[in-house]
Design an enzyme around this catalytic site. Structure first.
Site, mmCIF file in Angstrom:
data_model
loop_
_atom_site.group_PDB
_atom_site.id
_atom_site.type_symbol
_atom_site.label_atom_id
_atom_site.label_comp_id
_atom_site.label_asym_id
_atom_site.label_seq_id
_atom_site.Cartn_x
_atom_site.Cartn_y
_atom_site.Cartn_z
ATOM 1 N N HIS A 142 0.667 -1.276 0.212
ATOM 2 C CA HIS A 142 -0.080 -0.075 -0.148
ATOM 3 C C HIS A 142 0.677 1.300 -0.054
ATOM 4 O O HIS A 142 1.338 1.498 0.945
ATOM 5 C CB HIS A 142 -1.070 0.051 1.151
ATOM 6 N N LEU A 184 24.746 20.854 -20.653
ATOM 7 C CA LEU A 184 26.118 20.725 -20.224
ATOM 8 C C LEU A 184 26.970 19.882 -21.132
ATOM 9 O O LEU A 184 28.004 19.465 -20.846
ATOM 10 C CB LEU A 184 26.247 20.580 -19.025
ATOM 11 N N GLU A 191 5.614 11.353 -1.083
ATOM 12 C CA GLU A 191 4.845 12.322 -0.743
ATOM 13 C C GLU A 191 3.636 12.587 -1.689
ATOM 14 O O GLU A 191 2.989 13.527 -1.864
ATOM 15 C CB GLU A 191 5.367 13.714 -0.463
#
Ligand code: TGC
Ligand code: FAD
Length: 386
Positions: A138, A341, A366
């Site tokens: 979960h 870069l 989150e």
């Protein structure tokens, strides 16, 4: 380097905010930036990080001074997170778990005895906390958790397992969410020394390598009654902690994005190809202009959310929108500036690849990018599409 502040958001900050921001930036430049690449490459935490974060006031900044916090407002908390994440998401993670996921629930839902016992030590970084909500089965649907809290004598027995837990292997205590015999969600404080509690480490991460992640395993762990948070009995408990941490992340990732943008801008001005700096070419200017535009939008969103949060008016749905937008913004900037870069983008001499890999976790933890979109969708339409 110059402040990245295209819409003069700094003018909306108080003297105290600016002072705190400057102090944390100086800390990151001194204690984190020179060492973080090696720590991440070696897959270990910066040594003494939590104590240093405590000393600089970065743990529980909005918790009242009475309990060891700094008693600051939500904008100050956001700015602290922003400066920490300019160093590395692992550093911000350490501070946001300790502040929003451990100190916040103990302060909000704990007894006075629990506040006095735990908060000052957590604020100083003498004790490290972790937060156990996610389980092996979960993640996005924590309400279906299987970890059980069953009455036993004068206390309880805790059984189950939590997975993907920041700081689990190094924590002194964990705030853990479990279902009681009535199916209600309860919060308990599990201490490292409790018999039957173990915290195996998660190895081989490509992301957040300077942060320790692990499991929390409970095998008939006896929890005395005084370790149960008395004032919470539903999913609102853990989800309210997430509101606080997600808000901090919405600020934090701006720091990572600014670090990528500034690195890319400097490189574009110095690197010459075809006889001119690559900054002179439209394609690279498009990237830089879009980086600055997106950072500016994110700054305005987080600042406004901070004002609403200070007034007690920020909704969980607004927080979801800001977390989702700003993490995605930072990840896109990290990916694009990595390209700017060229080959240099893949080495540890520059921070970009490290930020990019970190942000691949931040966009998942989150609440995932998609879950936050569904939260906004539900808020607009009234239909839950989970
Ligand atoms: P649902 O039925 O919608 O809600 C259940 C009850 O909770 C209330 N609620 C909230 N309360 C406060 N804040 C929020 N954000 C809330 N969201 C919902 C809701 O009103 C309801 O109350 P009541 O009184 O009606 O019962 O719940 P659901 O089971 O359908 O799920 C909702 C969903 C998907 C939004 C939620 O479960 C969710 O956010 N899932 C994502 C899981 C998640 O974010 N996990 C994070 C784990 S911690 C972590 O990742 C730390 S990383 C740290 C680091 O290293 O920095
Ligand atoms: P799942 O829920 O299995 O989701 C898999 C995919 O399915 C995702 O793309 C998701 O968006 C999608 N999905 C799920 N449900 C739906 C739906 N209804 N509709 C459409 N799509 C859906 N947790 C803690 O409790 N404490 C911590 O300290 C912590 N730290 C972490 C640190 C790291 C480095 C990481 C990577 C994770 C951490 N987590 C922590 C766990 C994190 O919160 C979960 O990984 C996250 O909530 C997602 O759960 P999951 O990984 O099980 O993915």
């Amino acid at each position: 380097m110059k402040e990245v502040d295209y819409f003069q958001v700094q003018e909306l900050l108080s003297e105290e905010h600016l002072m705190i921001q400057g102090m944390i930036r100086e800390f990151i430049n001194r204690e984190v930036k020179p060492f973080i690449d090696v720590a991440a490459q070696e897959h270990r935490e910066l040594s003494g990080l939590m104590l240093k974060l405590g000393a600089v006031g970065a743990l529980g900044s909005y918790i009242p001074q009475k309990y060891g916090g700094a008693g600051l407002d939500q904008i100050a908390y956001g700015l602290i997170m922003q400066e920490l994440e300019a160093g590395d998401s692992a550093v911000r993670s350490a501070a946001s778990v300790q502040s929003s996921l451990v100190m916040f629930p103990i302060y909000t839902y704990g007894s006075e005895e629990q506040r006095v016992k735990y908060l000052p030590k957590l604020a100083k970084g003498e004790w490290v906390g972790s937060f156990g909500l996610t389980e092996p089965n979960h993640g996005s649907d924590p309400a279906r958790m299987e970890t059980k809290l069953v009455k036993s004598g004068t206390g309880y027995l805790l059984n189950g397992a939590k997975m993907w837990i920041t700081n689990a292997p190094v924590c002194d205590l964990a705030v853990v969410w479990a279902k009681d015999e009535e199916g209600k969600i309860r919060g308990v404080i599990v201490e490292r020394t409790m018999v039957g509690f173990s915290t195996p480490k998660t190895e081989n991460k490509w992301s957040l390598r300077a942060s320790m992640t692990g499991e929390l395993i409970f095998n008939d762990v006896y929890i005395p009654r005084e370790n149960v948070l008395p004032d919470v009995r539903s999913m609102k408990g853990p989800l309210s902690c997430l509101n606080s941490a997600r808000y901090g992340i919405s600020w934090g990732v701006i720091g990572a994005a600014i670090d990528c943008y500034q690195t890319a801008l400097k490189y574009a001005m110095e690197r010459e190809q075809f006889g001119r700096p690559i900054a002179a070419y439209q394609l690279q200017q498009k990237k830089l202009a879009e980086f600055l535009t997106e950072i500016t939008k994110a700054q305005l969103m987080s600042w406004r959310l901070g004002v609403l949060k200070n007034e007690g008016r920020a909704t969980p749905q607004q927080i979801s929108m800001a977390k989702r937008n700003n993490v995605n913004m930072a990840l896109q900037i990290a990916r694009e500036s990595r390209q700017l870069l060229g080959a240099m983008g893949i080495v540890g001499d520059f921070p970009i690849m490290r930020h990019m890999m970190n942000l691949e976790s931040v966009i998942t933890y989150e609440g995932t990018h998609d879950i936050h979109l569904l939260i906004t969708g539900q808020d607009i339409t009234g239909f839950s599409a989970f």
